[in-house]
Write a protein that holds these residues in place. Structure first.
Motif, PDB file in Angstrom:
ATOM      1  N   SER A 139       0.833  -1.207   0.000  1.00  0.00           N
ATOM      2  CA  SER A 139       0.000   0.000   0.000  1.00  0.00           C
ATOM      3  C   SER A 139       0.864   1.253   0.000  1.00  0.00           C
ATOM      4  O   SER A 139       0.554   2.227  -0.684  1.00  0.00           O
ATOM      5  CB  SER A 139      -0.926   0.013   1.213  1.00  0.00           C
ATOM      6  OG  SER A 139      -1.853  -1.036   1.146  1.00  0.00           O
ATOM      7  N   ILE A 194       0.854   4.209  -2.764  1.00  0.00           N
ATOM      8  CA  ILE A 194       0.701   5.634  -2.435  1.00  0.00           C
ATOM      9  C   ILE A 194       1.882   6.423  -2.987  1.00  0.00           C
ATOM     10  O   ILE A 194       1.715   7.484  -3.583  1.00  0.00           O
ATOM     11  CB  ILE A 194       0.562   5.835  -0.906  1.00  0.00           C
ATOM     12  CG1 ILE A 194      -0.748   5.227  -0.406  1.00  0.00           C
ATOM     13  CG2 ILE A 194       0.634   7.324  -0.543  1.00  0.00           C
ATOM     14  CD1 ILE A 194      -0.838   5.124   1.109  1.00  0.00           C
ATOM     15  N   LEU A 215      -5.947  13.785  -2.293  1.00  0.00           N
ATOM     16  CA  LEU A 215      -4.951  12.999  -1.569  1.00  0.00           C
ATOM     17  C   LEU A 215      -4.691  13.584  -0.179  1.00  0.00           C
ATOM     18  O   LEU A 215      -4.688  12.868   0.822  1.00  0.00           O
ATOM     19  CB  LEU A 215      -3.639  12.944  -2.368  1.00  0.00           C
ATOM     20  CG  LEU A 215      -2.454  12.259  -1.693  1.00  0.00           C
ATOM     21  CD1 LEU A 215      -2.619  10.750  -1.749  1.00  0.00           C
ATOM     22  CD2 LEU A 215      -1.164  12.672  -2.355  1.00  0.00           C
TER      23      LEU A 215
END
Length: 128
Positions: free
Chosen positions: A49, A53, A87
């Motif tokens: 993850s 990102i 974001l």
């Protein structure tokens, strides 16, 4: 200074912040978490993850700068800035959920800067 100059300054600042934050792709989570309270959030995410990102952050930095510099699809700059704002909004929500109210200020500042770029490049100072 003109609005265009301010937009360039903020865009480069955001791209720099995004590139610096990609360090989570190569630095072990444990090392980031051990560095202090602001880095403990990485333990909530898997290494895959964090790489995802970081990959999105690299794409965002490129999307803020390259379309404008290369004069190819400059409409991507305000779209990317809007995505960057999303974001940082998600980052702020994550910090609120973790109870990290003291560290949310930077995320909110970057959110505001991304919204400024999105507004400026989609309205008063579009890229030709």
């Amino acid at each position: 200074m003109t609005l265009d100059t301010w937009l360039w300054i903020v865009t480069v600042l955001l791209a720099t912040v995004l590139l610096i934050s990609t360090s989570k792709m190569v630095v072990p989570r444990e090392r980031i978490a051990a560095a202090g309270h602001a880095g403990e959030w990485v333990m909530d995410f898997s290494p895959a993850s964090l790489r995802a990102i970081g990959g999105l952050e690299i794409l965002a930095a490129a999307g803020l700068i390259l379309p404008a510099v290369l004069h190819i699809a400059p409409v991507l700059v305000p779209i990317t800035a809007t995505c960057v704002a999303l974001l940082f909004a998600c980052a702020a929500v994550m910090r609120l959920r973790r109870g990290e109210r003291a560290t949310i200020a930077a995320d909110l500042v970057y959110l505001a800067l991304a919204l400024f770029v999105a507004w400026g490049r989609s309205g008063p100072a579009p890229l030709a």
